[in-house]
Scaffold this active site. Sequence first.
Site, PDB file in Angstrom:
ATOM      1  N   CYS A   9     109.462  99.308  57.635  1.00 33.64           N
ATOM      2  CA  CYS A   9     110.347  98.184  57.908  1.00 33.64           C
ATOM      3  C   CYS A   9     110.459  97.253  56.716  1.00 33.64           C
ATOM      4  O   CYS A   9     109.648  97.286  55.795  1.00 33.64           O
ATOM      5  CB  CYS A   9     109.826  97.353  59.082  1.00 33.64           C
ATOM      6  SG  CYS A   9     109.623  98.300  60.588  1.00 33.64           S
ATOM      7  N   CYS A 274      99.117  98.681  49.632  1.00 32.53           N
ATOM      8  CA  CYS A 274      99.575 100.075  49.761  1.00 32.53           C
ATOM      9  C   CYS A 274     100.064 100.609  48.421  1.00 32.53           C
ATOM     10  O   CYS A 274     101.097 100.189  47.908  1.00 32.53           O
ATOM     11  CB  CYS A 274     100.688 100.137  50.789  1.00 32.53           C
ATOM     12  SG  CYS A 274     101.516 101.728  50.847  1.00 32.53           S
ATOM     13  N   CYS A 420      99.501 108.062  57.177  1.00 33.98           N
ATOM     14  CA  CYS A 420      99.323 106.617  57.038  1.00 33.98           C
ATOM     15  C   CYS A 420      99.322 105.996  58.426  1.00 33.98           C
ATOM     16  O   CYS A 420     100.176 106.314  59.246  1.00 33.98           O
ATOM     17  CB  CYS A 420     100.464 106.024  56.219  1.00 33.98           C
ATOM     18  SG  CYS A 420     100.374 104.220  56.090  1.00 33.98           S
ATOM     19  N   CYS A 474      95.039 100.405  48.837  1.00 34.24           N
ATOM     20  CA  CYS A 474      94.787 101.426  49.848  1.00 34.24           C
ATOM     21  C   CYS A 474      95.331 102.738  49.301  1.00 34.24           C
ATOM     22  O   CYS A 474      96.508 102.832  48.962  1.00 34.24           O
ATOM     23  CB  CYS A 474      95.495 101.088  51.161  1.00 34.24           C
ATOM     24  SG  CYS A 474      95.342 102.418  52.391  1.00 34.24           S
ATOM     25  N   CYS A 477      96.163 107.791  52.055  1.00 35.39           N
ATOM     26  CA  CYS A 477      96.969 109.011  52.238  1.00 35.39           C
ATOM     27  C   CYS A 477      96.619 110.063  51.184  1.00 35.39           C
ATOM     28  O   CYS A 477      96.934 111.238  51.346  1.00 35.39           O
ATOM     29  CB  CYS A 477      98.462 108.685  52.248  1.00 35.39           C
ATOM     30  SG  CYS A 477      99.073 107.788  50.816  1.00 35.39           S
TER      31      CYS A 477
END
Length: 495
Positions: A9, A274, A420, A474, A477
């Site tokens: 989003c 991220c 994720c 992070c 993934c």
Amino acid sequence: MFDKFHDECGVFGVLNHENAANIAYLGLYALQHRGQESAGIASVSSDRRRSETNIGDAIGSNGTGEQIIAPGSLQIHSEKEMGYVAEIFTEERLRRLPGDIAIGHVRYSTAGGSMLCNAQPLVASTSKGPIALAHNGNLVNGADIRRRLEADGAIFNTMSDTEVIVHLIARSKAADLEHALVDALSQVKGAYSIVLLAPGRIYAARDSYGFRPLVLGRLGESVVVSSETCAFDLIEAVTIREVRAGEVVVIECAEPSPRIRVVHEFTGPREARCIFEHVYFARPDSVIFGNNVAEVRKRFGAQLAREHPVAADVVVPVPDSGVFAALGYAHESGIPFEFALVRNHYVGRTFIEPKQSIRSFGVKVKLNPVREIVEGKCIVLIDDSIVRGTTSKKIVRMLKDFGAKEVHMRISSPPTTGPCYYGIDTPQRRDLIASAQSIESIRTFIEADSLGYLSEEGMLAAVRNGDDPRGLYCTACFTGKYPVLHEEAEAAALV
Ligand code: AMP
């Protein structure tokens, strides 16, 4: 199932602008890449005396030509729809969004959650007043809280985890909205970058890990807040600063201009920005977590060239995702950069396939090689990531069909081995080719002559900002190191 939240989003907000909804519309337009499924805007008027009469629901005049907006008329207007921002927001629709404060949201979700009821902002009337909420990120305990609230009689209208925050605000025993918001956010775990609209103010908050970006800006006498700075460029706003990880701020109407006040600071074990925003998700012209995305991607490419050199004739990007990394690879290796794959920019989300099968049809309608560049060449093909491997396989095959002598695939991130849980839509672990297969077997599957991935250290070196990025990003993934455990992640870790 409501515990399958997969949202990508973008959020935007503007306060103290006479055309707030129009500005939000432009902001969302620039954030369209963050979600193409639905978009929405909510607007409201501030409760100050105003000299203009741009607000349709004014109920009285004090005889000086000023309109006085009675507090009771501070209604939140909202318009949301499935589809693209530019298609949804006609002039007529924007006229139905009066007020000098607005927030907006663009959303993408996987098929299960693809419904208008899940579109945001979510608007609610609560004991703390009317609110509208737009959220980017996934809550890892959203499903748990929802089950608890439902058992207690709560009625949910959406399948989105964002509604959990609305309920927690509404149920909070805190005296006012500000404290209720902090109370609600103290109960949720996972990723959130949110904007919350209330009459006279906008709250902006980021979880203590700072998974998703959120940045504050100024546009004349207005304050704006956005997922990415590319939205500021379009409206000619200037960046003030990021909303810090764990920070809850309020942007409130004040004279002579709006004020930004820190309401609360949550502290957490670590930051976890991220890295995938830099790898794929964010727009290259944005500044994310203090770094320009295009520059970071070029550094990824340069590092990739150092880690996985190859004697080749041309460096070719998979457009658009591989473009900046390919530029970096070409610059570092000295191999010429060529735009050998041409993208059709007018491809919709669906197209009708002819009865007789055309090999790699899905990729061909989007990308076509330039035979004159490809023929007889040894190619380094650059993309940002391999998910299922199907796209890479088709592109490699297509380049060979067009006469490429060799295709050496280079990926500007490490192998994607895990899903994720914090707001990027990735398939389940079993569908990620790198979760179970070696690099050599992926190479065989995609039919490339060689395959090289950027290392984790190489990737993190590209976002170094004087600080040690290892503790700040992070990389779950790629590494399986999940900063906040989710029940699915925990189960997967045990396998
Ligand atoms: P695949 O064919 O599944 O390996 O897809 C690889 C392509 O998907 C690459 O070109 C990536 O740029 C792109 N990609 C990577 N992550 C995502 C994502 N979360 N959503 C959409 N596309 C992605």
